[in-house]
Design an enzyme around this catalytic site. Structure first.
Site, PDB file in Angstrom:
ATOM      1  N   GLY A  51       0.857  -1.177   0.000  1.00 58.41           N
ATOM      2  CA  GLY A  51       0.000   0.000   0.000  1.00 58.41           C
ATOM      3  C   GLY A  51       0.894   1.228   0.000  1.00 58.41           C
ATOM      4  O   GLY A  51       1.974   1.219  -0.589  1.00 58.41           O
ATOM      5  N   GLU A  52       0.486   2.274   0.682  1.00 58.35           N
ATOM      6  CA  GLU A  52       1.300   3.476   0.802  1.00 58.35           C
ATOM      7  C   GLU A  52       1.730   3.573   2.259  1.00 58.35           C
ATOM      8  O   GLU A  52       0.919   3.779   3.152  1.00 58.35           O
ATOM      9  CB  GLU A  52       0.471   4.693   0.371  1.00 58.35           C
ATOM     10  CG  GLU A  52       1.316   5.837  -0.203  1.00 58.35           C
ATOM     11  CD  GLU A  52       2.186   6.493   0.861  1.00 58.35           C
ATOM     12  OE1 GLU A  52       3.404   6.670   0.621  1.00 58.35           O
ATOM     13  OE2 GLU A  52       1.652   6.810   1.936  1.00 58.35           O
ATOM     14  N   SER A  53       3.020   3.414   2.492  1.00 61.46           N
ATOM     15  CA  SER A  53       3.489   3.195   3.860  1.00 61.46           C
ATOM     16  C   SER A  53       3.226   4.376   4.785  1.00 61.46           C
ATOM     17  O   SER A  53       2.900   4.183   5.964  1.00 61.46           O
ATOM     18  CB  SER A  53       4.986   2.852   3.860  1.00 61.46           C
ATOM     19  OG  SER A  53       5.749   3.915   3.305  1.00 61.46           O
ATOM     20  N   CYS A  83       6.212  -5.303   0.643  1.00 65.75           N
ATOM     21  CA  CYS A  83       6.361  -3.954   0.088  1.00 65.75           C
ATOM     22  C   CYS A  83       6.207  -2.906   1.198  1.00 65.75           C
ATOM     23  O   CYS A  83       7.104  -2.739   2.013  1.00 65.75           O
ATOM     24  CB  CYS A  83       5.383  -3.743  -1.061  1.00 65.75           C
ATOM     25  SG  CYS A  83       5.825  -2.346  -2.129  1.00 65.75           S
ATOM     26  N   ARG A 142       6.597  -0.089  -7.193  1.00 65.69           N
ATOM     27  CA  ARG A 142       7.095   1.028  -6.355  1.00 65.69           C
ATOM     28  C   ARG A 142       7.757   0.463  -5.096  1.00 65.69           C
ATOM     29  O   ARG A 142       7.509   0.923  -3.977  1.00 65.69           O
ATOM     30  CB  ARG A 142       5.956   1.982  -5.989  1.00 65.69           C
ATOM     31  CG  ARG A 142       5.373   2.741  -7.153  1.00 65.69           C
ATOM     32  CD  ARG A 142       4.275   3.686  -6.696  1.00 65.69           C
ATOM     33  NE  ARG A 142       4.799   4.711  -5.792  1.00 65.69           N
ATOM     34  CZ  ARG A 142       4.045   5.464  -5.003  1.00 65.69           C
ATOM     35  NH1 ARG A 142       2.739   5.290  -4.978  1.00 65.69           N
ATOM     36  NH2 ARG A 142       4.586   6.373  -4.221  1.00 65.69           N
ATOM     37  N   HIS A 182       5.451  -8.683  -4.152  1.00 65.85           N
ATOM     38  CA  HIS A 182       4.051  -8.984  -3.847  1.00 65.85           C
ATOM     39  C   HIS A 182       3.698 -10.422  -4.246  1.00 65.85           C
ATOM     40  O   HIS A 182       3.133 -10.636  -5.324  1.00 65.85           O
ATOM     41  CB  HIS A 182       3.130  -8.029  -4.612  1.00 65.85           C
ATOM     42  CG  HIS A 182       3.195  -6.606  -4.180  1.00 65.85           C
ATOM     43  ND1 HIS A 182       2.329  -6.062  -3.256  1.00 65.85           N
ATOM     44  CD2 HIS A 182       4.024  -5.598  -4.553  1.00 65.85           C
ATOM     45  CE1 HIS A 182       2.616  -4.780  -3.083  1.00 65.85           C
ATOM     46  NE2 HIS A 182       3.638  -4.478  -3.865  1.00 65.85           N
ATOM     47  N   GLU A 184       1.312 -12.140  -3.240  1.00 68.66           N
ATOM     48  CA  GLU A 184      -0.142 -12.333  -3.212  1.00 68.66           C
ATOM     49  C   GLU A 184      -0.800 -12.115  -4.577  1.00 68.66           C
ATOM     50  O   GLU A 184      -1.962 -12.486  -4.771  1.00 68.66           O
ATOM     51  CB  GLU A 184      -0.787 -11.409  -2.170  1.00 68.66           C
ATOM     52  CG  GLU A 184      -0.865  -9.943  -2.539  1.00 68.66           C
ATOM     53  CD  GLU A 184       0.424  -9.165  -2.310  1.00 68.66           C
ATOM     54  OE1 GLU A 184       0.396  -7.938  -2.488  1.00 68.66           O
ATOM     55  OE2 GLU A 184       1.450  -9.785  -1.959  1.00 68.66           O
TER      56      GLU A 184
END
Length: 206
Positions: A51-53, A83, A142, A182, A184
Site C-alpha cells: 500500500g502506501e506506507s 512492500c 514502487r 508482492h 499475493e
C-alpha cells in the site's frame, strides 16, 4: 485458539487485503481483517500488506493500533510484511516523511520507492531461501529495497540481475519476514505457506 489452523490477521487499513487473505486461506490458515486492538489480541500472526506506507503509518495511529502492534511484535507475534509492510516493519526508513512511524520489528534500513515510480514496476525470477521448487516470480511495484541488514537478520533473496542486481529484497528474523515484492498477486502460494508453517510451528501445542 485452535493452533493446528492458525488465525492470521491481515492489517486492513489499506492495500492488498483480499489477495493476502485468499493466499493465506489457500495455504491453510484462518484469516481476519484486522482494524482494532481487540482483533489483534485474537490472532496468532499478522500480515502487513502493500500500500502506501506513510498513509498506513498514519492510519495505525488513527485506529490506535500502532503501540499495541509494536507491543505484540516485541512479545514475539509472527509477522510478514510485503512492500509497504516491509517498510513498516523496519527500524530505519530512508526517503520517508519525517513524521512517519514504523514498528521496529526488523533491524534493517529500507529505502522507500528504491526501484522508482509506478512506471518502473517490473517482474523477476528469484531464488528465496526457505522456498523450495525453483525460482519465484516476484512482482515489484514502487518497491523498497534493504540497504542495511542487522546481525540477527537473515537475507532470503536478492535481485538476480539488472541495474539493481544484488539488492536485498527478502529478509527474516525468527518468525518475522518481509519481502519487497508482492507474492499475493501471482498465485504462487509458497511464501504464504512458509509464513503459515512458521506461525503453526511457533504456536503449536506441545
Amino acid at each position: 485458539m485452535l493452533h493446528t489452523t492458525p488465525t492470521i490477521g491481515v492489517l486492513a487499513l489499506q492495500g492488498d487485503v483480499r489477495e493476502h487473505r485468499a493466499a493465506l486461506e489457500a495455504a491453510g490458515a484462518r484469516t481476519v481483517a484486522l482494524r482494532r486492538e481487540s482483533e489483534l489480541d485474537a490472532v496468532d500472526g499478522i500480515v502487513i500488506p502493500g500500500g502506501e506506507s506513510t498513509t498506513m503509518s498514519r492510519l495505525l495511529q488513527v485506529f490506535d493500533l500502532l503501540e499495541p502492534l509494536r507491543a505484540r511484535l516485541k512479545e514475539g507475534l509472527p509477522a510478514y510484511g510485503s512492500c509497504a509492510g516491509m517498510i513498516l516493519l523496519a527500524t530505519e526508513v530512508l526517503d520517508t516523511r519525517p513524521d512517519a512511524e514504523h514498528l521496529d520489528a526488523l533491524d534493517i534500513t529500507v529505502r522507500r520507492n528504491a526501484f522508482g515510480r509506478q512506471v518502473d514496476s517490473f517482474e523477476a525470477d528469484l531464488d528465496m531461501t526457505g522456498v523450495d521448487g525453483g525460482p519465484l516470480r516476484a512482482v515489484f511495484i514502487r518497491a523498497p529495497w534493504v540497504e542495511r541488514v542487522g546481525p540477527d537478520v537473515e537475507v532470503l533473496a536478492r535481485v538476480p540481475h539488472g541495474q539493481a542486481a544484488g539488492k536485498v529484497v527478502a529478509v527474516r528474523r525468527g518468525s518475522v519476514f518481509a519481502t519487497s515484492f508482492h507474492p499475493e498477486v501471482t498465485g504462487d502460494l509458497r511464501v504464504h505457506r512458509l509464513f503459515v508453517d512458521t506461525v503453526r510451528s511457533q504456536f503449536a501445542s506441545p
